[in-house]
Design a protein around this motif. Structure first.
Motif, PDB file in Angstrom:
ATOM      1  N   ILE A 128       0.829  -1.199   0.000  1.00 41.28           N
ATOM      2  CA  ILE A 128       0.000   0.000   0.000  1.00 41.28           C
ATOM      3  C   ILE A 128       0.867   1.254   0.000  1.00 41.28           C
ATOM      4  O   ILE A 128       0.568   2.226  -0.694  1.00 41.28           O
ATOM      5  N   ARG A 129       1.945   1.213   0.751  1.00 43.79           N
ATOM      6  CA  ARG A 129       2.848   2.372   0.834  1.00 43.79           C
ATOM      7  C   ARG A 129       3.415   2.766  -0.517  1.00 43.79           C
ATOM      8  O   ARG A 129       3.713   3.923  -0.766  1.00 43.79           O
ATOM      9  N   PHE A 130       3.616   1.771  -1.391  1.00 43.92           N
ATOM     10  CA  PHE A 130       4.260   2.020  -2.675  1.00 43.92           C
ATOM     11  C   PHE A 130       3.274   2.053  -3.839  1.00 43.92           C
ATOM     12  O   PHE A 130       3.676   2.083  -4.992  1.00 43.92           O
ATOM     13  N   THR A 131       1.995   2.074  -3.527  1.00 39.59           N
ATOM     14  CA  THR A 131       0.976   2.130  -4.573  1.00 39.59           C
ATOM     15  C   THR A 131       0.912   3.537  -5.142  1.00 39.59           C
ATOM     16  O   THR A 131       0.853   4.522  -4.400  1.00 39.59           O
ATOM     17  N   ARG A 132       0.894   3.634  -6.463  1.00 41.01           N
ATOM     18  CA  ARG A 132       0.815   4.942  -7.115  1.00 41.01           C
ATOM     19  C   ARG A 132      -0.465   5.650  -6.707  1.00 41.01           C
ATOM     20  O   ARG A 132      -1.540   5.076  -6.738  1.00 41.01           O
ATOM     21  N   GLY A 133      -0.323   6.903  -6.328  1.00 41.74           N
ATOM     22  CA  GLY A 133      -1.458   7.715  -5.926  1.00 41.74           C
ATOM     23  C   GLY A 133      -1.653   7.796  -4.418  1.00 41.74           C
ATOM     24  O   GLY A 133      -2.335   8.678  -3.932  1.00 41.74           O
ATOM     25  N   ILE A 134      -1.062   6.869  -3.661  1.00 39.74           N
ATOM     26  CA  ILE A 134      -1.221   6.862  -2.202  1.00 39.74           C
ATOM     27  C   ILE A 134      -0.101   7.677  -1.563  1.00 39.74           C
ATOM     28  O   ILE A 134       1.068   7.517  -1.889  1.00 39.74           O
ATOM     29  N   SER A 135      -0.472   8.537  -0.632  1.00 37.07           N
ATOM     30  CA  SER A 135       0.506   9.320   0.104  1.00 37.07           C
ATOM     31  C   SER A 135       0.859   8.638   1.430  1.00 37.07           C
ATOM     32  O   SER A 135       2.022   8.390   1.716  1.00 37.07           O
ATOM     33  N   ARG A 136      -0.202   8.325   2.232  1.00 32.84           N
ATOM     34  CA  ARG A 136       0.064   7.734   3.547  1.00 32.84           C
ATOM     35  C   ARG A 136      -1.229   7.251   4.184  1.00 32.84           C
ATOM     36  O   ARG A 136      -2.323   7.580   3.731  1.00 32.84           O
ATOM     37  N   PHE A 137      -1.098   6.471   5.250  1.00 34.21           N
ATOM     38  CA  PHE A 137      -2.230   6.147   6.116  1.00 34.21           C
ATOM     39  C   PHE A 137      -2.472   7.356   7.016  1.00 34.21           C
ATOM     40  O   PHE A 137      -1.527   7.956   7.518  1.00 34.21           O
ATOM     41  N   VAL A 138      -3.714   7.697   7.229  1.00 39.32           N
ATOM     42  CA  VAL A 138      -4.033   8.744   8.191  1.00 39.32           C
ATOM     43  C   VAL A 138      -3.900   8.113   9.576  1.00 39.32           C
ATOM     44  O   VAL A 138      -4.423   7.026   9.821  1.00 39.32           O
ATOM     45  N   GLU A 139      -3.182   8.776  10.480  1.00 37.75           N
ATOM     46  CA  GLU A 139      -2.926   8.224  11.804  1.00 37.75           C
ATOM     47  C   GLU A 139      -3.432   9.151  12.899  1.00 37.75           C
ATOM     48  O   GLU A 139      -3.377  10.372  12.777  1.00 37.75           O
ATOM     49  N   PHE A 140      -3.932   8.533  13.965  1.00 39.31           N
ATOM     50  CA  PHE A 140      -4.306   9.215  15.195  1.00 39.31           C
ATOM     51  C   PHE A 140      -3.709   8.432  16.351  1.00 39.31           C
ATOM     52  O   PHE A 140      -3.758   7.203  16.358  1.00 39.31           O
ATOM     53  N   ASN A 141      -3.127   9.124  17.323  1.00 35.94           N
ATOM     54  CA  ASN A 141      -2.522   8.482  18.499  1.00 35.94           C
ATOM     55  C   ASN A 141      -1.501   7.423  18.103  1.00 35.94           C
ATOM     56  O   ASN A 141      -1.502   6.316  18.619  1.00 35.94           O
ATOM     57  N   HIS A 142      -0.641   7.735  17.156  1.00 38.16           N
ATOM     58  CA  HIS A 142       0.465   6.882  16.730  1.00 38.16           C
ATOM     59  C   HIS A 142       0.020   5.549  16.135  1.00 38.16           C
ATOM     60  O   HIS A 142       0.716   4.555  16.240  1.00 38.16           O
ATOM     61  N   GLY A 143      -1.140   5.525  15.522  1.00 39.05           N
ATOM     62  CA  GLY A 143      -1.613   4.320  14.851  1.00 39.05           C
ATOM     63  C   GLY A 143      -2.572   4.699  13.735  1.00 39.05           C
ATOM     64  O   GLY A 143      -3.056   5.829  13.672  1.00 39.05           O
ATOM     65  N   PRO A 144      -2.835   3.772  12.838  1.00 39.29           N
ATOM     66  CA  PRO A 144      -3.735   4.089  11.724  1.00 39.29           C
ATOM     67  C   PRO A 144      -5.154   4.376  12.217  1.00 39.29           C
ATOM     68  O   PRO A 144      -5.641   3.735  13.147  1.00 39.29           O
ATOM     69  N   ALA A 145      -5.774   5.360  11.597  1.00 38.19           N
ATOM     70  CA  ALA A 145      -7.141   5.746  11.963  1.00 38.19           C
ATOM     71  C   ALA A 145      -8.115   4.685  11.457  1.00 38.19           C
ATOM     72  O   ALA A 145      -8.165   4.400  10.267  1.00 38.19           O
ATOM     73  N   THR A 146      -8.866   4.088  12.379  1.00 40.97           N
ATOM     74  CA  THR A 146      -9.882   3.115  11.986  1.00 40.97           C
ATOM     75  C   THR A 146     -11.214   3.831  11.830  1.00 40.97           C
ATOM     76  O   THR A 146     -11.484   4.832  12.494  1.00 40.97           O
ATOM     77  N   VAL A 147     -12.023   3.302  10.942  1.00 38.71           N
ATOM     78  CA  VAL A 147     -13.342   3.853  10.683  1.00 38.71           C
ATOM     79  C   VAL A 147     -14.347   2.744  10.953  1.00 38.71           C
ATOM     80  O   VAL A 147     -14.207   1.631  10.444  1.00 38.71           O
ATOM     81  N   ALA A 148     -15.347   3.042  11.762  1.00 37.57           N
ATOM     82  CA  ALA A 148     -16.343   2.040  12.136  1.00 37.57           C
ATOM     83  C   ALA A 148     -17.129   1.563  10.911  1.00 37.57           C
ATOM     84  O   ALA A 148     -17.396   2.336   9.990  1.00 37.57           O
ATOM     85  N   GLU A 149     -17.503   0.294  10.930  1.00 32.56           N
ATOM     86  CA  GLU A 149     -18.272  -0.307   9.837  1.00 32.56           C
ATOM     87  C   GLU A 149     -19.578   0.438   9.585  1.00 32.56           C
ATOM     88  O   GLU A 149     -19.981   0.639   8.443  1.00 32.56           O
ATOM     89  N   ASN A 150     -20.238   0.884  10.672  1.00 34.46           N
ATOM     90  CA  ASN A 150     -21.518   1.585  10.490  1.00 34.46           C
ATOM     91  C   ASN A 150     -21.337   2.929   9.790  1.00 34.46           C
ATOM     92  O   ASN A 150     -22.234   3.402   9.105  1.00 34.46           O
ATOM     93  N   VAL A 151     -20.177   3.548   9.927  1.00 36.44           N
ATOM     94  CA  VAL A 151     -19.907   4.803   9.215  1.00 36.44           C
ATOM     95  C   VAL A 151     -19.795   4.533   7.716  1.00 36.44           C
ATOM     96  O   VAL A 151     -20.369   5.256   6.894  1.00 36.44           O
ATOM     97  N   ILE A 152     -19.096   3.465   7.357  1.00 33.25           N
ATOM     98  CA  ILE A 152     -18.959   3.090   5.943  1.00 33.25           C
ATOM     99  C   ILE A 152     -20.322   2.737   5.369  1.00 33.25           C
ATOM    100  O   ILE A 152     -20.674   3.157   4.259  1.00 33.25           O
ATOM    101  N   GLU A 153     -21.130   1.982   6.125  1.00 29.02           N
ATOM    102  CA  GLU A 153     -22.480   1.627   5.665  1.00 29.02           C
ATOM    103  C   GLU A 153     -23.331   2.875   5.450  1.00 29.02           C
ATOM    104  O   GLU A 153     -24.065   2.974   4.469  1.00 29.02           O
ATOM    105  N   HIS A 154     -23.228   3.824   6.365  1.00 30.35           N
ATOM    106  CA  HIS A 154     -23.978   5.074   6.227  1.00 30.35           C
ATOM    107  C   HIS A 154     -23.532   5.844   4.975  1.00 30.35           C
ATOM    108  O   HIS A 154     -24.362   6.362   4.234  1.00 30.35           O
TER     109      HIS A 154
END
Length: 178
Positions: free
Chosen positions: A75-101
């Motif tokens: 993922i780090r070396f995929t064209r078009g990707i800059s970075r993972f968004v991080e919060f508190n020194h880890g990747p930001a997770t998004v709840a399944e219900n947010v994606i469903e919404h």
């Protein structure tokens, strides 16, 4: 590289390089990752003509679904990707219900993005809300997600502005009878 805190799968937020959302989305899908790029159908005046086009709901960002056993390195070396968004020194997770919404909101329009654009005079049927079951005629778009329709209501013609998601195109056999 981000570390995964659990073995279960989660949605994560990726930041794309400027103006490369589509490229990143395509490249990740070609690598068999599950990616979600929320888009809305908008209307713009381009070269003097009103045209419908898909625009990113969150320009510069994509959601990716990864599990504890998935390989994050490519993922780090995929064209078009800059970075993972991080919060508190880890990747930001998004709840399944947010994606469903988001999926429901972005694809909530009963008039498919693959359908031809609405033109004045098109017949539409209201499928939600207090006017459910009534039929009307498309007059004009009123922003990206609302339309003006003409209804035969209370023994006279009424112009009503309503969400595009509350409307469907009648079946072709129904339309021929109008």
């Amino acid at each position: 590289m981000p570390a995964i805190s659990s073995e279960r799968s989660n949605w994560y937020l990726l930041q794309c390089k400027p103006h490369q959302d589509e490229r990143a989305h395509l490249n990740l899908r070609q690598q068999n990752y599950t990616v979600y790029h929320p888009q809305l159908l908008t209307e713009r005046v381009i070269r003097g003509k009103q045209q419908q086009r898909r625009e990113s709901l969150f320009p510069g960002y994509l959601f990716i679904h990864l599990g504890g056993n998935d390989n994050w390195a490519p993922i780090r070396f995929t064209r078009g990707i800059s970075r993972f968004v991080e919060f508190n020194h880890g990747p930001a997770t998004v709840a399944e219900n947010v994606i469903e919404h988001l999926r429901a909101r972005c694809s909530g329009s009963s008039i498919s993005h693959n359908d031809p654009p609405l033109t004045p005079g098109d017949h539409l049927q209201i499928n939600r809300g207090p006017l459910s079951g009534l039929e009307g005629v498309f007059i004009a778009s009123h922003g990206a997600e609302r339309v003006m329709i003409l209804l035969q209501f209370l023994n006279r013609e009424q112009t009503v502005c309503m969400p595009l998601s509350d409307l469907t195109r009648p079946h072709s056999s129904f339309q021929a009878n109008l």
